[in-house]
Design an enzyme around this catalytic site. Structure first.
Site, PDB file in Angstrom:
ATOM      1  N   GLY A  47       0.770  -1.165  -0.058  1.00 42.80           N
ATOM      2  CA  GLY A  47      -0.332  -0.127  -0.431  1.00 42.80           C
ATOM      3  C   GLY A  47       0.396   0.868  -0.059  1.00 42.80           C
ATOM      4  O   GLY A  47       2.475   0.854  -0.074  1.00 42.80           O
TER       5      GLY A  47
ATOM      6  N   ASP B 157       3.623  -4.594  -7.550  1.00 41.27           N
ATOM      7  CA  ASP B 157       3.525  -3.251  -6.808  1.00 41.27           C
ATOM      8  C   ASP B 157       3.926  -2.308  -7.778  1.00 41.27           C
ATOM      9  O   ASP B 157       3.266  -1.072  -6.767  1.00 41.27           O
ATOM     10  CB  ASP B 157       3.602  -3.586  -5.340  1.00 41.27           C
ATOM     11  CG  ASP B 157       5.086  -3.477  -5.171  1.00 41.27           C
ATOM     12  OD1 ASP B 157       5.692  -4.477  -4.949  1.00 41.27           O
ATOM     13  OD2 ASP B 157       5.457  -2.063  -4.675  1.00 41.27           O
ATOM     14  N   ASN B 158       4.515  -2.229  -8.613  1.00 41.42           N
ATOM     15  CA  ASN B 158       5.562  -1.491  -8.963  1.00 41.42           C
ATOM     16  C   ASN B 158       4.962  -0.887 -10.743  1.00 41.42           C
ATOM     17  O   ASN B 158       5.632  -0.059 -11.546  1.00 41.42           O
ATOM     18  CB  ASN B 158       6.942  -1.129  -9.226  1.00 41.42           C
ATOM     19  CG  ASN B 158       7.207  -0.442  -7.635  1.00 41.42           C
ATOM     20  OD1 ASN B 158       6.907   0.262  -6.702  1.00 41.42           O
ATOM     21  ND2 ASN B 158       8.821  -1.079  -7.083  1.00 41.42           N
TER      22      ASN B 158
ATOM     23  N   GLY C 239       2.585   3.793   1.063  1.00 38.44           N
ATOM     24  CA  GLY C 239       2.820   4.155   2.574  1.00 38.44           C
ATOM     25  C   GLY C 239       3.186   5.280   2.711  1.00 38.44           C
ATOM     26  O   GLY C 239       4.096   5.810   4.312  1.00 38.44           O
TER      27      GLY C 239
ATOM     28  N   LYS D  39       3.698  12.196  -3.005  1.00 38.82           N
ATOM     29  CA  LYS D  39       4.498  11.394  -1.827  1.00 38.82           C
ATOM     30  C   LYS D  39       5.922  11.802  -0.916  1.00 38.82           C
ATOM     31  O   LYS D  39       6.411  13.157  -2.311  1.00 38.82           O
ATOM     32  CB  LYS D  39       5.518  10.695  -3.269  1.00 38.82           C
ATOM     33  CG  LYS D  39       7.073   9.674  -2.917  1.00 38.82           C
ATOM     34  CD  LYS D  39       7.483   8.791  -3.816  1.00 38.82           C
ATOM     35  CE  LYS D  39       7.753   8.042  -3.976  1.00 38.82           C
ATOM     36  NZ  LYS D  39       8.600   7.025  -5.187  1.00 38.82           N
TER      37      LYS D  39
ATOM     38  N   ASP E 139       6.968   5.276  -9.819  1.00 34.87           N
ATOM     39  CA  ASP E 139       7.402   4.916  -8.805  1.00 34.87           C
ATOM     40  C   ASP E 139       9.218   4.683  -8.356  1.00 34.87           C
ATOM     41  O   ASP E 139       9.936   3.081  -8.993  1.00 34.87           O
ATOM     42  CB  ASP E 139       7.116   3.543  -8.063  1.00 34.87           C
ATOM     43  CG  ASP E 139       5.660   3.343  -7.129  1.00 34.87           C
ATOM     44  OD1 ASP E 139       5.273   4.818  -6.912  1.00 34.87           O
ATOM     45  OD2 ASP E 139       4.914   2.781  -6.636  1.00 34.87           O
TER      46      ASP E 139
END
Length: 531
Positions: free
Chosen positions: A114, A284-285, A116, A137, A294
């Protein structure tokens, strides 16, 4: 989702604000930033944590400001704007969200991950009708921060800001970056995970993408058995971002998988064509919209080496530049596993066949891009051999990837045939040391000679349009970071300006050595996942 619209503020410059559009996707029922396992939701409400003032607006992308967010450049003089783009103040009506996702990291399922340290502020539809999701970010803790502090530091933020914009102007699909704000707030990091904790300074990047959904967004829902939420999210993604797929098409998930597979193959081939190694190609990227995002321990390869690994945390070289295509296949396999519960047996068979076609799709796009880099027109059976032969010479001699292709686009064919190069053609000079260099040159010249009515000038113009003179090399980013950490942002500005026109020779960039042989100290640079 939060819909961002536009208003004016103070001096007449346009600012963006947000209001709730609908509850299209399920929200976490628990409030607050308490670290927890989240269930049956796609997003959690989460408030950014303001960076400590004083704040410095270190960089702004005028292209994003004007051409995506429709803002007047005078807005950057407004203190409230700086607070808004750093998490210190919300745009009116904004309900910040953190996205829940999981992922395979370095080949293993990592469970819930998730956002973070990222907060989705909302969605903006600009005057061209484009919809962009706006995200901070480095803006503090969320329910997904695990043991982290939710912050980002100057070194990673400078790299993310510059590379997002650099990739866009190279023509590679990517997220964008509007702004970089730095603070005096201390952030403690162990850059190389060796126990040497150092004090760094906090920073926030405001970044944008058409969507931040990723393969891990779907994986987490399949893994936890939340198939109704999985279907809701997938239908939302298709409706919003794959509009050519009919929402009532019984095979829409198969078509969706096919589109993602094709575009992922094309994206990775594009990475290879500019020598870009992502560094952390976890699921996740990997974007469902097949954009680059990312940015962490990425690197632009200098000496050509298929085993180039930009990330010192990658001990096994899983994400070396030469492995990226295979990693893409692995990630697409995981995407298909996530979709599997929603597919019939026939649809699963179709999707498995589509997956088997990935290598061909990738290699075809790779071939097209590298043919263009060499100035070829049309197709000849021997083209793949000419490309592979050159890459082998580059690997054997350690020739610079970017500048070998660029200097091939700048040299005349008569000079290339003679094989004697001025000091300014340093990459070709390195390449020419190979005993088979002249053999390759003869093949190359013969291939070009069969292009009808093609002049040296036309070839050079064609090649210079696809072979950049400048990329964001690690040493260039590091030089800018060292100055930025001392509050000197002039090199960040120079790099940003240079990388907006990477195919054009620029006086300032030449004086800075951005097209010269990398300095010797560049070989000692290391980049890790720590940021």
């Amino acid at each position: 989702m939060v819909q961002i619209t536009q208003t004016t503020y103070g001096n007449g410059a346009a600012l963006i604000w947000a209001e709730m559009e609908s509850d299209a996707l399920p929200l976490d029922e628990v409030d607050g930033n308490v670290i927890r396992t989240v269930k049956r939701s796609v997003f959690s409400e989460s408030q950014p944590s303001p960076l400590k003032e004083p704040l410095t607006l270190a960089a702004v992308s005028q292209d994003v400001l004007r051409n995506i967010l429709d803002l007047n450049e005078s807005v950057i003089q407004n203190e409230e704007f700086v607070r808004c783009v750093s998490g210190g103040k919300l745009f009116p009506g904004s309900v910040p969200l953190a996205h829940r996702y999981g992922g395979h990291q370095f080949g293993y399922w990592a469970g819930q991950l998730g956002d973070g340290r990222a907060h989705l502020l909302g969605e903006y539809t600009n005057r061209k009708g484009e919809r962009w999701e706006v995200q901070l970010k480095g803006s503090g803790k969320t329910p997904y921060s695990r043991s982290g502090d939710g912050r980002a530091v100057i070194r990673s933020s400078v790299r993310e800001f510059l590379c997002s914009e650099a990739m866009h102007f190279l023509g590679v699909p990517t997220s964008r970056a509007l702004s970089l704000v730095v603070s005096e707030e201390p952030v403690w990091r162990d850059p190389f995970y060796n126990g040497s904790v150092i004090k760094e300074r906090g920073a926030v990047v405001l970044r944008l993408a058409k969507s931040w959904f990723r393969i891990g967004s779907l994986e987490i829902l399949t893994r936890t058995g939340e198939l109704d939420v999985l279907r809701t999210l997938l239908d939302f993604v298709i409706k919003e971002h794959f509009k050519s797929i009919g929402t009532n098409d019984p095979d829409k998930y198969v078509v969706f998988f096919s589109r993602v597979l094709n575009e992922t193959a094309h994206l990775i081939a594009h990475w290879m064509s500019v020598g870009f190694a992502h560094g952390v190609c976890n699921t996740d990227n990997f974007s469902l919209l097949s954009i680059t995002f990312d940015y962490g321990p990425f690197g632009f390869m200098e000496s050509y080496d298929p085993n180039f690994v930009p990330n010192t945390s990658d001990d096994e070289g899983r994400y070396s530049i030469g492995a990226q295509a295979n990693v893409g296949l692995f990630n697409l396999q995981k995407l298909l596993e996530a979709l599997k519960p929603l597919l019939t047996s026939d649809q699963l068979s179709q999707s498995q066949q589509i997956l088997r076609e990935y290598p061909q799709i990738y290699h075809q796009r790779f071939h097209e891009l590298f043919k263009a880099k060499l100035g070829f027109l049309g197709n000849e059976e021997n083209d793949s051999y000419v490309i592979a032969f050159l890459l082998k010479l580059m690997e054997d001699t350690g020739a610079d990837f970017t500048m070998t292709f660029r200097q091939l686009s700048e040299v005349t064919l008569s000079r290339l045939q003679k094989g004697s190069f001025a000091p300014s053609l340093w990459a070709l000079s390195d390449l020419s040391s190979h005993k088979h260099f002249r053999d390759w040159v003869q093949l190359y010249l013969q291939r070009l000679s069969r292009i009808m009515s093609d002049s040296d000038e036309e070839r050079q113009h064609r090649m210079q349009g696809v072979n950049p003179r400048y990329v964001l090399r690690n040493w260039m980013a590091e030089s800018a970071i060292r100055k930025a950490e001392k509050n000197y942002f002039s090199e960040v500005t120079l790099l940003q300006k240079t990388l907006m026109e990477p195919f054009m020779e620029q006086e300032e960039a030449e004086r800075a050595g951005y097209a010269s042989k990398p300095p010797s100290w560049a070989q000692q640079l290391r980049v890790s996942c720590s940021s």
